[in-house]
Scaffold this motif. Structure first.
Motif, PDB file in Angstrom:
ATOM      1  N   GLY A 134       0.861  -1.076  -0.178  1.00  0.00           N
ATOM      2  CA  GLY A 134      -0.057  -0.087   0.496  1.00  0.00           C
ATOM      3  C   GLY A 134       1.326   0.859  -0.286  1.00  0.00           C
ATOM      4  N   CYS A 135       0.354   2.207  -1.106  1.00  0.00           N
ATOM      5  CA  CYS A 135       1.046   3.806  -0.647  1.00  0.00           C
ATOM      6  C   CYS A 135       1.101   4.337   0.342  1.00  0.00           C
ATOM      7  N   PRO A 136       2.014   4.592   0.988  1.00  0.00           N
ATOM      8  CA  PRO A 136       1.255   5.520   2.421  1.00  0.00           C
ATOM      9  C   PRO A 136       1.171   6.682   2.392  1.00  0.00           C
ATOM     10  N   GLN A 137       1.258   6.906   0.979  1.00  0.00           N
ATOM     11  CA  GLN A 137       0.788   8.810   0.353  1.00  0.00           C
ATOM     12  C   GLN A 137      -0.939   8.861   0.885  1.00  0.00           C
ATOM     13  N   CYS A 138      -1.090   7.859  -0.454  1.00  0.00           N
ATOM     14  CA  CYS A 138      -2.783   7.363  -0.434  1.00  0.00           C
ATOM     15  C   CYS A 138      -3.087   6.349  -0.359  1.00  0.00           C
ATOM     16  N   GLY A 139      -2.711   5.290  -0.111  1.00  0.00           N
ATOM     17  CA  GLY A 139      -3.299   4.250   0.359  1.00  0.00           C
ATOM     18  C   GLY A 139      -3.582   3.406  -0.557  1.00  0.00           C
ATOM     19  N   SER A 140      -3.392   3.377  -1.644  1.00  0.00           N
ATOM     20  CA  SER A 140      -3.079   3.019  -2.916  1.00  0.00           C
ATOM     21  C   SER A 140      -2.578   1.608  -2.831  1.00  0.00           C
ATOM     22  N   THR A 141      -3.293   0.026  -3.450  1.00  0.00           N
ATOM     23  CA  THR A 141      -2.379  -1.325  -3.776  1.00  0.00           C
ATOM     24  C   THR A 141      -1.835  -1.149  -5.450  1.00  0.00           C
ATOM     25  N   ASP A 142      -2.225  -0.065  -6.119  1.00  0.00           N
ATOM     26  CA  ASP A 142      -2.129   0.229  -7.351  1.00  0.00           C
ATOM     27  C   ASP A 142      -0.034   1.252  -7.054  1.00  0.00           C
ATOM     28  N   THR A 143       0.278  -0.158  -6.803  1.00  0.00           N
ATOM     29  CA  THR A 143       1.596  -0.376  -6.495  1.00  0.00           C
ATOM     30  C   THR A 143       2.732  -1.047  -7.330  1.00  0.00           C
ATOM     31  N   GLU A 144       3.722  -0.495  -7.441  1.00  0.00           N
ATOM     32  CA  GLU A 144       4.916  -0.825  -8.416  1.00  0.00           C
ATOM     33  C   GLU A 144       6.271  -0.738  -7.820  1.00  0.00           C
ATOM     34  N   GLU A 145       6.895  -1.579  -7.107  1.00  0.00           N
ATOM     35  CA  GLU A 145       8.161  -1.718  -7.021  1.00  0.00           C
ATOM     36  C   GLU A 145       8.908  -1.653  -8.347  1.00  0.00           C
ATOM     37  N   THR A 146      10.512  -0.960  -7.784  1.00  0.00           N
ATOM     38  CA  THR A 146      11.002  -0.642  -8.917  1.00  0.00           C
ATOM     39  C   THR A 146      12.628  -0.661  -8.467  1.00  0.00           C
ATOM     40  N   SER A 147      12.934  -1.002  -7.428  1.00  0.00           N
ATOM     41  CA  SER A 147      14.114  -1.431  -6.521  1.00  0.00           C
ATOM     42  C   SER A 147      13.911  -2.154  -5.744  1.00  0.00           C
ATOM     43  N   ARG A 148      14.324  -3.605  -5.736  1.00  0.00           N
ATOM     44  CA  ARG A 148      14.413  -4.303  -5.085  1.00  0.00           C
ATOM     45  C   ARG A 148      15.011  -3.692  -3.059  1.00  0.00           C
ATOM     46  N   PHE A 149      16.273  -2.722  -3.512  1.00  0.00           N
ATOM     47  CA  PHE A 149      17.162  -2.208  -2.547  1.00  0.00           C
ATOM     48  C   PHE A 149      17.298  -0.517  -2.275  1.00  0.00           C
ATOM     49  N   SER A 150      17.257   0.663  -1.337  1.00  0.00           N
ATOM     50  CA  SER A 150      16.782   1.631  -1.067  1.00  0.00           C
ATOM     51  C   SER A 150      18.073   1.887  -0.409  1.00  0.00           C
ATOM     52  N   GLY A 151      17.920   3.167   0.646  1.00  0.00           N
ATOM     53  CA  GLY A 151      18.964   3.525   1.218  1.00  0.00           C
ATOM     54  C   GLY A 151      19.763   2.593   2.542  1.00  0.00           C
ATOM     55  N   THR A 152      18.749   1.893   3.048  1.00  0.00           N
ATOM     56  CA  THR A 152      19.133   0.020   3.559  1.00  0.00           C
ATOM     57  C   THR A 152      19.021  -0.755   3.172  1.00  0.00           C
ATOM     58  N   ALA A 153      19.915  -2.306   3.351  1.00  0.00           N
ATOM     59  CA  ALA A 153      18.967  -3.305   2.464  1.00  0.00           C
ATOM     60  C   ALA A 153      17.657  -3.790   3.055  1.00  0.00           C
ATOM     61  N   CYS A 154      16.828  -3.228   4.254  1.00  0.00           N
ATOM     62  CA  CYS A 154      16.154  -3.909   4.802  1.00  0.00           C
ATOM     63  C   CYS A 154      14.744  -2.717   4.164  1.00  0.00           C
ATOM     64  N   LYS A 155      15.388  -2.180   3.334  1.00  0.00           N
ATOM     65  CA  LYS A 155      14.446  -1.293   2.639  1.00  0.00           C
ATOM     66  C   LYS A 155      14.180  -1.679   1.117  1.00  0.00           C
ATOM     67  N   SER A 156      13.343  -1.032   0.306  1.00  0.00           N
ATOM     68  CA  SER A 156      12.793  -1.709  -1.174  1.00  0.00           C
ATOM     69  C   SER A 156      12.059   0.096  -1.929  1.00  0.00           C
ATOM     70  N   LEU A 157      12.216  -0.331  -2.715  1.00  0.00           N
ATOM     71  CA  LEU A 157      11.651   1.310  -3.579  1.00  0.00           C
ATOM     72  C   LEU A 157      10.600   1.054  -4.333  1.00  0.00           C
ATOM     73  N   TRP A 158       9.745   1.817  -4.113  1.00  0.00           N
ATOM     74  CA  TRP A 158       8.203   1.479  -5.081  1.00  0.00           C
ATOM     75  C   TRP A 158       7.906   2.574  -5.049  1.00  0.00           C
ATOM     76  N   ARG A 159       6.721   2.368  -6.453  1.00  0.00           N
ATOM     77  CA  ARG A 159       6.297   3.792  -7.009  1.00  0.00           C
ATOM     78  C   ARG A 159       4.144   3.748  -6.767  1.00  0.00           C
ATOM     79  N   CYS A 160       4.205   4.719  -6.493  1.00  0.00           N
ATOM     80  CA  CYS A 160       2.470   4.492  -7.398  1.00  0.00           C
ATOM     81  C   CYS A 160       1.779   5.510  -8.496  1.00  0.00           C
ATOM     82  N   ARG A 161       1.417   4.339  -8.788  1.00  0.00           N
ATOM     83  CA  ARG A 161       0.417   4.328 -10.014  1.00  0.00           C
ATOM     84  C   ARG A 161      -0.436   5.259  -9.540  1.00  0.00           C
ATOM     85  N   ALA A 162      -1.110   5.330  -8.241  1.00  0.00           N
ATOM     86  CA  ALA A 162      -2.357   5.770  -8.449  1.00  0.00           C
ATOM     87  C   ALA A 162      -1.571   7.946  -8.341  1.00  0.00           C
ATOM     88  N   CYS A 163      -1.316   7.943  -7.488  1.00  0.00           N
ATOM     89  CA  CYS A 163      -0.262   9.559  -7.238  1.00  0.00           C
ATOM     90  C   CYS A 163       0.739   9.701  -7.122  1.00  0.00           C
TER      91      CYS A 163
END
Length: 173
Positions: A134-163
């Protein structure tokens, strides 16, 4: 020097240690993250705090240990010991409800339920795709993973298709 009754000293030490922020997710305390497992006062007055890394090789573990020890010493506890506890392993299920709320408030998607595993070897299982994040900004689950890793190994990068907002997600472990 602390000269309190052991039970009172342990409660105060626990309260002090529970306020230490996570070095990688500073909006969370180590208690919110579930990394702080226990705080006790031994018979000789040594405060023993137990921490569990989020995963083996966590680069923040040394800083967590140093931060907890420094906070306890500043609070008047002269003898401090920080123990690393590996069993049971840390899981994202240990993140408190307050911690999950703080993650969401800071634009980070909190993890879902951790995968259940049997003890022993980990089998390779091909199965259904992971559940929606779920997107923490708008709550939509229409999201996609853009990178398996982010600033730390325990986070990944996502993008919300809705907002169309990018966001980080704490991986389920």
């Amino acid at each position: 020097m602390v000269t309190e009754l052991p039970r009172t000293a342990a409660a105060r030490a626990r309260q002090v240690a529970a306020q230490v922020p996570d070095p990688e997710l500073p909006m969370l305390t180590l208690a919110d993250l579930g990394v702080l497992r226990d705080v006790r006062v031994a018979g000789d007055g040594t405060v023993v705090a137990s921490l569990t890394p989020t995963y083996s090789g966590c680069p923040a573990m040394a800083e967590m240990r140093a931060d907890v020890a420094a906070r306890l010493r500043r609070a008047g506890f002269e003898k401090v010991e920080i123990r690393t506890v590996l069993d049971p392993p840390w899981s994202t299920d240990l993140i408190t409800a307050r911690g999950r709320r703080k993650l969401r408030e800071h634009g980070i998607s909190p993890p879902g339920a951790a995968p259940r595993r049997n003890p022993g070897p980990v089998p390779l299982v091909l199965g259904a795709p992971r559940q929606a994040v779920g997107c923490p900004q708008c709550g939509s689950t229409d999201t996609e993973e853009t990178s398996r890793f982010s600033g730390t190994a325990c986070k990944s990068l996502w993008r919300c298709r809705a907002c169309r907002e990018p966001f980080e997600h704490v991986k389920e472990l």
